[in-house]
Design a protein around this motif. Structure first.
Motif, PDB file in Angstrom:
ATOM      1  N   UNK A 100       7.377  12.258   6.566  1.00 43.43           N
ATOM      2  CA  UNK A 100       6.539  10.307   6.738  1.00 43.43           C
ATOM      3  C   UNK A 100       6.460   9.566   5.965  1.00 43.43           C
ATOM      4  N   UNK A 101       6.926   8.630   5.208  1.00 46.65           N
ATOM      5  CA  UNK A 101       6.376   7.854   4.480  1.00 46.65           C
ATOM      6  C   UNK A 101       4.637   8.570   3.511  1.00 46.65           C
ATOM      7  N   UNK A 102       4.386   8.758   2.660  1.00 43.55           N
ATOM      8  CA  UNK A 102       2.583   8.481   2.279  1.00 43.55           C
ATOM      9  C   UNK A 102       1.906   7.978   2.850  1.00 43.55           C
ATOM     10  N   UNK A 103       2.275   6.382   2.690  1.00 41.22           N
ATOM     11  CA  UNK A 103       1.495   5.311   2.724  1.00 41.22           C
ATOM     12  C   UNK A 103       1.657   4.198   3.261  1.00 41.22           C
ATOM     13  N   UNK A 104       1.326   3.966   4.309  1.00 38.36           N
ATOM     14  CA  UNK A 104       2.719   2.777   4.711  1.00 38.36           C
ATOM     15  C   UNK A 104       2.874   1.482   3.797  1.00 38.36           C
ATOM     16  N   UNK A 105       1.761   1.729   2.721  1.00 37.15           N
ATOM     17  CA  UNK A 105       2.070   0.251   1.826  1.00 37.15           C
ATOM     18  C   UNK A 105       2.322   0.789   0.604  1.00 37.15           C
ATOM     19  N   UNK A 106       2.087  -0.391  -0.033  1.00 39.71           N
ATOM     20  CA  UNK A 106       2.413   0.184  -1.697  1.00 39.71           C
ATOM     21  C   UNK A 106       1.276  -0.477  -2.832  1.00 39.71           C
ATOM     22  N   UNK A 107       1.142  -0.146  -3.745  1.00 43.55           N
ATOM     23  CA  UNK A 107      -0.652   0.248  -4.348  1.00 43.55           C
ATOM     24  C   UNK A 107      -0.787  -1.597  -4.344  1.00 43.55           C
ATOM     25  N   UNK A 108      -1.972  -1.546  -3.575  1.00 43.50           N
ATOM     26  CA  UNK A 108      -2.508  -2.945  -4.086  1.00 43.50           C
ATOM     27  C   UNK A 108      -3.264  -3.703  -5.271  1.00 43.50           C
ATOM     28  N   UNK A 109      -3.635  -4.815  -5.446  1.00 45.24           N
ATOM     29  CA  UNK A 109      -4.626  -4.808  -6.315  1.00 45.24           C
ATOM     30  C   UNK A 109      -5.818  -4.624  -6.447  1.00 45.24           C
ATOM     31  N   UNK A 110      -6.561  -5.108  -7.331  1.00 46.33           N
ATOM     32  CA  UNK A 110      -8.043  -4.523  -7.711  1.00 46.33           C
ATOM     33  C   UNK A 110      -9.234  -5.027  -6.647  1.00 46.33           C
ATOM     34  N   UNK A 111      -8.211  -6.509  -5.809  1.00 47.34           N
ATOM     35  CA  UNK A 111      -8.862  -6.798  -5.075  1.00 47.34           C
ATOM     36  C   UNK A 111     -10.167  -6.406  -3.738  1.00 47.34           C
ATOM     37  N   UNK A 112      -8.461  -5.536  -3.366  1.00 47.38           N
ATOM     38  CA  UNK A 112      -8.982  -4.638  -2.126  1.00 47.38           C
ATOM     39  C   UNK A 112      -7.643  -4.952  -1.461  1.00 47.38           C
ATOM     40  N   UNK A 113      -7.339  -3.696  -0.296  1.00 49.36           N
ATOM     41  CA  UNK A 113      -6.264  -4.028   0.457  1.00 49.36           C
ATOM     42  C   UNK A 113      -5.697  -4.648   1.302  1.00 49.36           C
ATOM     43  N   UNK A 114      -7.150  -5.547   1.854  1.00 49.13           N
ATOM     44  CA  UNK A 114      -6.570  -6.941   2.783  1.00 49.13           C
ATOM     45  C   UNK A 114      -6.987  -5.700   4.160  1.00 49.13           C
ATOM     46  N   UNK A 115      -6.253  -5.955   5.293  1.00 46.96           N
ATOM     47  CA  UNK A 115      -6.617  -5.224   6.729  1.00 46.96           C
ATOM     48  C   UNK A 115      -5.481  -4.357   6.627  1.00 46.96           C
ATOM     49  N   UNK A 116      -5.310  -3.233   6.033  1.00 47.71           N
ATOM     50  CA  UNK A 116      -3.938  -2.378   5.400  1.00 47.71           C
ATOM     51  C   UNK A 116      -4.981  -1.667   5.757  1.00 47.71           C
ATOM     52  N   UNK A 117      -4.190  -0.385   6.523  1.00 42.84           N
ATOM     53  CA  UNK A 117      -5.145   1.504   6.155  1.00 42.84           C
ATOM     54  C   UNK A 117      -4.293   1.872   5.673  1.00 42.84           C
ATOM     55  N   UNK A 118      -5.003   2.098   4.331  1.00 44.96           N
ATOM     56  CA  UNK A 118      -3.634   2.665   3.171  1.00 44.96           C
ATOM     57  C   UNK A 118      -3.703   4.690   4.783  1.00 44.96           C
TER      58      UNK A 118
ATOM     59  N   UNK B 123       1.250  17.876   1.259  1.00 45.97           N
ATOM     60  CA  UNK B 123       2.003  17.421  -0.120  1.00 45.97           C
ATOM     61  C   UNK B 123       3.098  15.552   0.182  1.00 45.97           C
ATOM     62  N   UNK B 124       2.553  15.149  -0.805  1.00 48.65           N
ATOM     63  CA  UNK B 124       2.867  13.573  -1.333  1.00 48.65           C
ATOM     64  C   UNK B 124       4.288  13.866  -3.129  1.00 48.65           C
ATOM     65  N   UNK B 125       5.466  14.100  -2.831  1.00 46.73           N
ATOM     66  CA  UNK B 125       6.149  13.850  -3.132  1.00 46.73           C
ATOM     67  C   UNK B 125       7.061  12.435  -4.107  1.00 46.73           C
ATOM     68  N   UNK B 126       6.952  12.593  -5.192  1.00 44.19           N
ATOM     69  CA  UNK B 126       7.528  10.842  -5.465  1.00 44.19           C
ATOM     70  C   UNK B 126       8.838  10.815  -4.594  1.00 44.19           C
ATOM     71  N   UNK B 127       8.925   9.579  -4.227  1.00 44.11           N
ATOM     72  CA  UNK B 127      10.053   9.544  -3.608  1.00 44.11           C
ATOM     73  C   UNK B 127      11.071   8.340  -4.353  1.00 44.11           C
ATOM     74  N   UNK B 128      10.770   7.099  -5.241  1.00 43.58           N
ATOM     75  CA  UNK B 128      11.314   6.376  -6.149  1.00 43.58           C
ATOM     76  C   UNK B 128      10.459   5.091  -5.966  1.00 43.58           C
ATOM     77  N   UNK B 129      11.444   4.071  -5.937  1.00 45.46           N
ATOM     78  CA  UNK B 129       9.979   2.733  -6.308  1.00 45.46           C
ATOM     79  C   UNK B 129      10.490   1.480  -5.457  1.00 45.46           C
ATOM     80  N   UNK B 130       9.166   0.781  -5.512  1.00 47.52           N
ATOM     81  CA  UNK B 130       9.858  -1.221  -4.994  1.00 47.52           C
ATOM     82  C   UNK B 130      10.385  -2.016  -6.086  1.00 47.52           C
ATOM     83  N   UNK B 131      11.168  -2.649  -5.019  1.00 57.53           N
ATOM     84  CA  UNK B 131      11.743  -3.589  -6.173  1.00 57.53           C
ATOM     85  C   UNK B 131      10.532  -3.998  -7.616  1.00 57.53           C
ATOM     86  N   UNK B 132       9.283  -4.195  -7.576  1.00 63.67           N
ATOM     87  CA  UNK B 132       8.275  -4.732  -7.901  1.00 63.67           C
ATOM     88  C   UNK B 132       7.870  -4.086  -9.017  1.00 63.67           C
ATOM     89  N   UNK B 133       8.056  -2.369  -8.810  1.00 59.09           N
ATOM     90  CA  UNK B 133       7.873  -1.132  -9.509  1.00 59.09           C
ATOM     91  C   UNK B 133       6.986  -0.277  -9.352  1.00 59.09           C
TER      92      UNK B 133
END
Length: 366
Positions: free
Chosen positions: A290-308, A323-333
């Motif tokens: 599965x994906x390890x998380x449903x979202x990408x890293x969020x900002x320092x002000x919090x994740x909003x309504x998304x449950x990581x 376990x989580x293994x690196x799978x790649x990157x989103x377009x914003x790095x």
């Protein structure tokens, strides 16, 4: 990684990354572990102020690892657990300083990703090892619940490890489990003749189930694209053979919350049904992806309504190693992690499956 190099990296990088709450440079330099010990001189970061007393840390130190400091965890009174507060302020994601590293093992993942430690301990009660591993582009393992001592009376949390790659984790898991993962968990390659069959008893390709959302999560489209592409590469390389089925679970959020609150009976029905479905899945499959998380890293002000945690905490309830293994990157790095889940107790096997997978997935270093 040499101890001196890790301490130099801490001095140079931690003022910007803020992965540590305390650094024990003087004590680490004074340590003289016996050269015969398997982990002699390895730089170890421990999770949080009490991390030095954790079972995993004590086992690694007994094997010769040297504790260089305590890593950051979420600050007091935080409304979310996917960030860290170190000695130099909020812990910064090594790939994007404007994003968090994930948590609660925030500083642990950031320290490993930046070479400030070769291995870090972590505790995983709802993805707290796997989420930061995914967001910092490193390997993270949650062990089978109950396999190693844990202070968590609810039974949700289990010990974990973070290293740069799955292969790097081998000697550390060996020390924790007191079993030879090298000798008993050889990973097969296409050149194997059949004399070696590891993960134990299973030749490549591994029988795999790919679930993009476990039947209930809302997954960021780009995260899904990155992980889906990673799974396709593993299938093309002959690491896995997809069954064509999905893994559909009941949303475990309320059940997890009930158990954490000391009301396990309120979550018993969901927990039992998900256990039944997972038992049926692993009766026919070697590994769940599965994906390890449903979202990408969020900002320092919090994740909003998304449950990581939405793709992680089902396996804290069920107890399966993950376990989580690196799978790649989103377009914003932003790094993206692929989650691998195996049968309960198959921790050494899962590590070898992760090694086989990561060898075929392109990864980068910060």
């Amino acid at each position: 990684m040499e101890l001196a190099e890790a301490l130099e990296n801490i001095e140079r990088l931690d003022p910007q990354v803020s992965a540590f709450t305390e650094v024990w440079a003087e004590e680490a330099r004074a340590a003289r572990p016996a050269g015969a010990l398997p982990l002699a001189g390895v730089a170890l970061a421990v999770k949080g102020p009490a991390g030095i007393r954790a079972h995993a840390a004590r086992r690694l130190i007994a094997a010769g690892a040297v504790a260089v400091g305590a890593t950051s965890v979420p600050g007091p009174g935080s409304e979310w657990m996917t960030w860290g507060l170190g000695a130099h302020g909020p812990t910064r994601n090594p790939w994007r300083a404007d994003r968090t590293p994930g948590g609660s093992s925030a500083g642990a993942a950031a320290a490993v990703a930046t070479g400030m430690a070769r291995v870090a301990t972590g505790g995983d009660g709802a993805g707290s090892v796997r989420i930061p591993a995914a967001w910092c582009g490193v390997f993270g393992l949650k062990t089978t619940n109950g396999l190693l001592p844990s202070p968590d009376r609810t039974g949700l949390a289990s010990a974990g490890l973070l290293t740069r790659t799955a292969e790097d984790a081998r000697p550390f898991l060996h020390c924790l489990l007191d079993t030879n993962a090298h000798a008993n968990a050889h990973t097969p390659t296409h050149a194997d003749t059949g004399a070696h069959t590891d993960p134990p008893g299973r030749r490549l390709p591994l029988r795999a189930v790919w679930s993009p959302a476990l039947g209930f999560a809302e997954v960021d489209r780009e995260v899904l694209a990155v992980t889906g592409a990673a799974v396709a590469r593993l299938e093309s390389a002959g690491v896995v053979r997809l069954s064509g089925r999905d893994a559909v679970l009941l949303d475990p959020g309320d059940a997890w919350t009930a158990v954490r609150a000391g009301r396990p009976a309120d979550g018993a029905a969901v927990r039992a049904e998900n256990d039944r479905r997972l038992d049926a899945l692993f009766a026919e499959a070697d590994v769940l992806l599965t994906p390890a998380t449903p979202n990408r890293p969020h900002g320092h002000d919090g994740p909003g309504a998304v449950y990581s945690t939405s793709l992680a905490w089902a396996f804290n309830l069920s107890g399966h190693p993950a376990a989580s293994v690196p799978a790649g990157f989103t377009a914003d790095g932003c790094p993206v992690g692929l989650q691998l889940v195996a049968r309960r107790g198959a921790d050494a096997w899962l590590l070898e499956a992760a090694v086989a997978a990561q060898r075929r997935l392109f990864t980068m270093r910060p």
